[in-house]
Scaffold this motif. Structure first.
Motif, PDB file in Angstrom:
ATOM      1  N   VAL A   2       0.851  -1.180   0.000  1.00 30.40           N
ATOM      2  CA  VAL A   2       0.000   0.000   0.000  1.00 30.40           C
ATOM      3  C   VAL A   2       0.890   1.233   0.000  1.00 30.40           C
ATOM      4  CG1 VAL A   2      -1.684   1.325   1.316  1.00 30.40           C
ATOM      5  CG2 VAL A   2      -1.881  -1.164   1.197  1.00 30.40           C
ATOM      6  N   GLN A   3       0.556   2.187  -0.827  1.00 32.72           N
ATOM      7  CA  GLN A   3       1.271   3.452  -0.858  1.00 32.72           C
ATOM      8  C   GLN A   3       0.339   4.550  -0.349  1.00 32.72           C
ATOM      9  OE1 GLN A   3       1.117   1.547  -3.970  1.00 32.72           O
ATOM     10  NE2 GLN A   3       2.805   0.423  -3.030  1.00 32.72           N
ATOM     11  N   LEU A   4       0.894   5.425   0.475  1.00 35.44           N
ATOM     12  CA  LEU A   4       0.129   6.535   1.036  1.00 35.44           C
ATOM     13  C   LEU A   4       0.794   7.849   0.646  1.00 35.44           C
ATOM     14  CD1 LEU A   4      -0.338   5.097   4.649  1.00 35.44           C
ATOM     15  CD2 LEU A   4      -1.965   4.981   2.755  1.00 35.44           C
ATOM     16  N   VAL A   5       0.001   8.756   0.109  1.00 35.60           N
ATOM     17  CA  VAL A   5       0.536  10.050  -0.308  1.00 35.60           C
ATOM     18  C   VAL A   5      -0.278  11.155   0.345  1.00 35.60           C
ATOM     19  CG1 VAL A   5       1.019  11.586  -2.235  1.00 35.60           C
ATOM     20  CG2 VAL A   5       1.325   9.111  -2.505  1.00 35.60           C
ATOM     21  N   SER A  25      -3.130   3.861  -2.318  1.00 36.95           N
ATOM     22  CA  SER A  25      -3.170   3.114  -3.581  1.00 36.95           C
ATOM     23  C   SER A  25      -2.473   1.787  -3.389  1.00 36.95           C
ATOM     24  CB  SER A  25      -2.508   3.921  -4.706  1.00 36.95           C
ATOM     25  OG  SER A  25      -1.147   4.166  -4.407  1.00 36.95           O
ATOM     26  N   GLY A  26      -2.650   0.915  -4.353  1.00 39.13           N
ATOM     27  CA  GLY A  26      -2.064  -0.416  -4.259  1.00 39.13           C
ATOM     28  C   GLY A  26      -3.103  -1.408  -3.774  1.00 39.13           C
ATOM     29  N   THR A  27      -2.687  -2.304  -2.901  1.00 39.82           N
ATOM     30  CA  THR A  27      -3.572  -3.361  -2.403  1.00 39.82           C
ATOM     31  C   THR A  27      -4.358  -2.808  -1.222  1.00 39.82           C
ATOM     32  OG1 THR A  27      -1.807  -4.887  -3.013  1.00 39.82           O
ATOM     33  CG2 THR A  27      -3.663  -5.797  -1.808  1.00 39.82           C
ATOM     34  N   THR A  28      -5.364  -2.013  -1.512  1.00 36.02           N
ATOM     35  CA  THR A  28      -6.079  -1.319  -0.446  1.00 36.02           C
ATOM     36  C   THR A  28      -7.241  -2.112   0.113  1.00 36.02           C
ATOM     37  OG1 THR A  28      -7.443  -0.191  -2.085  1.00 36.02           O
ATOM     38  CG2 THR A  28      -5.444   0.948  -1.351  1.00 36.02           C
ATOM     39  N   TRP A  29      -7.576  -3.243  -0.506  1.00 38.47           N
ATOM     40  CA  TRP A  29      -8.776  -3.957  -0.061  1.00 38.47           C
ATOM     41  C   TRP A  29      -8.662  -4.463   1.366  1.00 38.47           C
ATOM     42  CZ3 TRP A  29      -8.220  -8.929   1.557  1.00 38.47           C
ATOM     43  CH2 TRP A  29      -7.059  -9.614   1.128  1.00 38.47           C
ATOM     44  N   TYR A  30      -7.396  -4.688   1.835  1.00 39.01           N
ATOM     45  CA  TYR A  30      -7.253  -5.224   3.188  1.00 39.01           C
ATOM     46  C   TYR A  30      -6.918  -4.164   4.221  1.00 39.01           C
ATOM     47  CZ  TYR A  30      -2.205  -5.658   2.008  1.00 39.01           C
ATOM     48  OH  TYR A  30      -0.916  -5.436   1.611  1.00 39.01           O
ATOM     49  N   VAL A  92       5.437  17.378  11.793  1.00 43.24           N
ATOM     50  CA  VAL A  92       5.283  16.633  10.548  1.00 43.24           C
ATOM     51  C   VAL A  92       4.151  15.637  10.776  1.00 43.24           C
ATOM     52  CG1 VAL A  92       6.345  15.083   8.876  1.00 43.24           C
ATOM     53  CG2 VAL A  92       7.709  16.895   9.953  1.00 43.24           C
ATOM     54  N   TYR A  93       3.166  15.685   9.915  1.00 43.12           N
ATOM     55  CA  TYR A  93       2.005  14.816  10.043  1.00 43.12           C
ATOM     56  C   TYR A  93       2.129  13.639   9.076  1.00 43.12           C
ATOM     57  CZ  TYR A  93      -0.351  18.103  13.087  1.00 43.12           C
ATOM     58  OH  TYR A  93      -0.678  18.891  14.160  1.00 43.12           O
ATOM     59  N   TYR A  94       1.944  12.439   9.614  1.00 42.30           N
ATOM     60  CA  TYR A  94       2.093  11.216   8.838  1.00 42.30           C
ATOM     61  C   TYR A  94       0.761  10.496   8.721  1.00 42.30           C
ATOM     62  CZ  TYR A  94       7.081  11.842   9.717  1.00 42.30           C
ATOM     63  OH  TYR A  94       8.356  12.336   9.782  1.00 42.30           O
ATOM     64  N   CYS A  95       0.458  10.097   7.523  1.00 39.45           N
ATOM     65  CA  CYS A  95      -0.710   9.249   7.290  1.00 39.45           C
ATOM     66  C   CYS A  95      -0.336   7.806   7.627  1.00 39.45           C
ATOM     67  CB  CYS A  95      -1.125   9.367   5.829  1.00 39.45           C
ATOM     68  SG  CYS A  95      -2.569   8.375   5.378  1.00 39.45           S
ATOM     69  N   HIS A  96      -1.264   7.099   8.201  1.00 47.06           N
ATOM     70  CA  HIS A  96      -1.032   5.706   8.606  1.00 47.06           C
ATOM     71  C   HIS A  96      -2.195   4.833   8.149  1.00 47.06           C
ATOM     72  CE1 HIS A  96      -1.722   2.448  11.648  1.00 47.06           C
ATOM     73  NE2 HIS A  96      -0.460   2.198  11.323  1.00 47.06           N
ATOM     74  N   ALA A  97      -1.877   3.625   7.763  1.00 45.32           N
ATOM     75  CA  ALA A  97      -2.898   2.634   7.420  1.00 45.32           C
ATOM     76  C   ALA A  97      -2.464   1.286   7.962  1.00 45.32           C
ATOM     77  CB  ALA A  97      -3.103   2.560   5.912  1.00 45.32           C
ATOM     78  N   GLN A  98      -3.420   0.483   8.356  1.00 43.10           N
ATOM     79  CA  GLN A  98      -3.121  -0.835   8.914  1.00 43.10           C
ATOM     80  C   GLN A  98      -4.011  -1.886   8.273  1.00 43.10           C
ATOM     81  OE1 GLN A  98      -4.195  -2.114  13.091  1.00 43.10           O
ATOM     82  NE2 GLN A  98      -1.993  -1.850  13.352  1.00 43.10           N
ATOM     83  N   SER A  99      -3.401  -3.025   7.984  1.00 44.97           N
ATOM     84  CA  SER A  99      -4.155  -4.100   7.357  1.00 44.97           C
ATOM     85  C   SER A  99      -5.045  -4.800   8.361  1.00 44.97           C
ATOM     86  CB  SER A  99      -3.190  -5.104   6.737  1.00 44.97           C
ATOM     87  OG  SER A  99      -2.482  -5.767   7.762  1.00 44.97           O
ATOM     88  N   VAL A 100      -6.095  -5.442   7.859  1.00 40.54           N
ATOM     89  CA  VAL A 100      -6.929  -6.277   8.721  1.00 40.54           C
ATOM     90  C   VAL A 100      -6.411  -7.698   8.755  1.00 40.54           C
ATOM     91  CG1 VAL A 100      -9.004  -4.909   8.357  1.00 40.54           C
ATOM     92  CG2 VAL A 100      -8.517  -6.813   6.830  1.00 40.54           C
ATOM     93  N   THR A 101      -5.575  -8.051   7.794  1.00 42.28           N
ATOM     94  CA  THR A 101      -5.040  -9.400   7.738  1.00 42.28           C
ATOM     95  C   THR A 101      -3.947  -9.562   8.778  1.00 42.28           C
ATOM     96  OG1 THR A 101      -3.553  -8.667   5.993  1.00 42.28           O
ATOM     97  CG2 THR A 101      -5.602  -9.722   5.320  1.00 42.28           C
ATOM     98  N   TRP A 108       3.008   3.724   6.089  1.00 39.23           N
ATOM     99  CA  TRP A 108       3.177   5.131   6.439  1.00 39.23           C
ATOM    100  C   TRP A 108       3.395   5.976   5.189  1.00 39.23           C
ATOM    101  CZ3 TRP A 108       2.394   6.542  11.397  1.00 39.23           C
ATOM    102  CH2 TRP A 108       2.468   5.543  12.373  1.00 39.23           C
ATOM    103  N   GLY A 109       2.862   7.182   5.239  1.00 42.73           N
ATOM    104  CA  GLY A 109       3.158   8.148   4.198  1.00 42.73           C
ATOM    105  C   GLY A 109       4.497   8.812   4.467  1.00 42.73           C
ATOM    106  N   GLN A 110       4.903   9.683   3.571  1.00 44.29           N
ATOM    107  CA  GLN A 110       6.197  10.320   3.682  1.00 44.29           C
ATOM    108  C   GLN A 110       6.180  11.505   4.651  1.00 44.29           C
ATOM    109  OE1 GLN A 110       4.061  10.892   1.297  1.00 44.29           O
ATOM    110  NE2 GLN A 110       4.049  13.099   0.943  1.00 44.29           N
ATOM    111  N   GLY A 111       5.005  11.947   5.017  1.00 43.48           N
ATOM    112  CA  GLY A 111       4.874  13.052   5.960  1.00 43.48           C
ATOM    113  C   GLY A 111       4.673  14.381   5.266  1.00 43.48           C
ATOM    114  N   THR A 112       3.917  15.242   5.930  1.00 37.00           N
ATOM    115  CA  THR A 112       3.704  16.590   5.420  1.00 37.00           C
ATOM    116  C   THR A 112       3.849  17.575   6.580  1.00 37.00           C
ATOM    117  OG1 THR A 112       2.203  18.035   4.148  1.00 37.00           O
ATOM    118  CG2 THR A 112       1.173  16.517   5.708  1.00 37.00           C
TER     119      THR A 112
END
Length: 118
Positions: A2-5, A25-30, A92-101, A108-112
């Motif tokens: 998964v890519q986070l922007v 983007s990428g394998t976002t279904w999970y 610096v604010y970072y986006c985060h995503a976590q899988s359910v699997t 993690w995103g690159q930060g803004t």
């Protein structure tokens, strides 16, 4: 994978507002949990807000009532609406995503950069 922007960071005056966006983007279904963390100068990274795919939210005490996290599942995008910002929100604010699997995988995103001037 998964890519986070992230986008939307910048300079804002105290008391003002700013909106951050994070597109996955990428394998976002999970992906279920998404959210935002931040790292201020000289401090450790800390949770700001999270939101599940079903819309349940969690906030740090320091931002409750001022920040709102939301997401558009169709667009795989999470947002952070920042109102009544304070100089201590500078970080610096970072986006985060976590899988359910299992095992859980964190992305993690690159930060803004968000800078609040007094």
């Amino acid at each position: 994978q998964v890519q986070l922007v992230e986008s939307g960071g910048g300079l804002v005056q105290a008391g003002g507002s700013l909106r951050l966006s994070c597109a996955a983007s990428g394998t976002t279904w999970y992906i279920n949990l998404m959210g935002w963390y931040r790292r201020a100068p000289g401090k450790q990274r800390e949770l700001v807000a999270t939101i599940t795919g079903g819309g349940s939210t969690n906030y740090a005490d320091s931002v409750k009532g001022r920040f709102t996290v939301s997401r558009d599942n169709a667009k795989n995008t999470v947002y952070l609406e920042m109102n009544s910002v304070k100089p201590e929100d500078t970080a610096v604010y970072y986006c985060h995503a976590q899988s359910v699997t299992m095992p859980r995988t964190d992305y993690w995103g690159q930060g803004t950069q968000v800078t609040v001037s007094s």
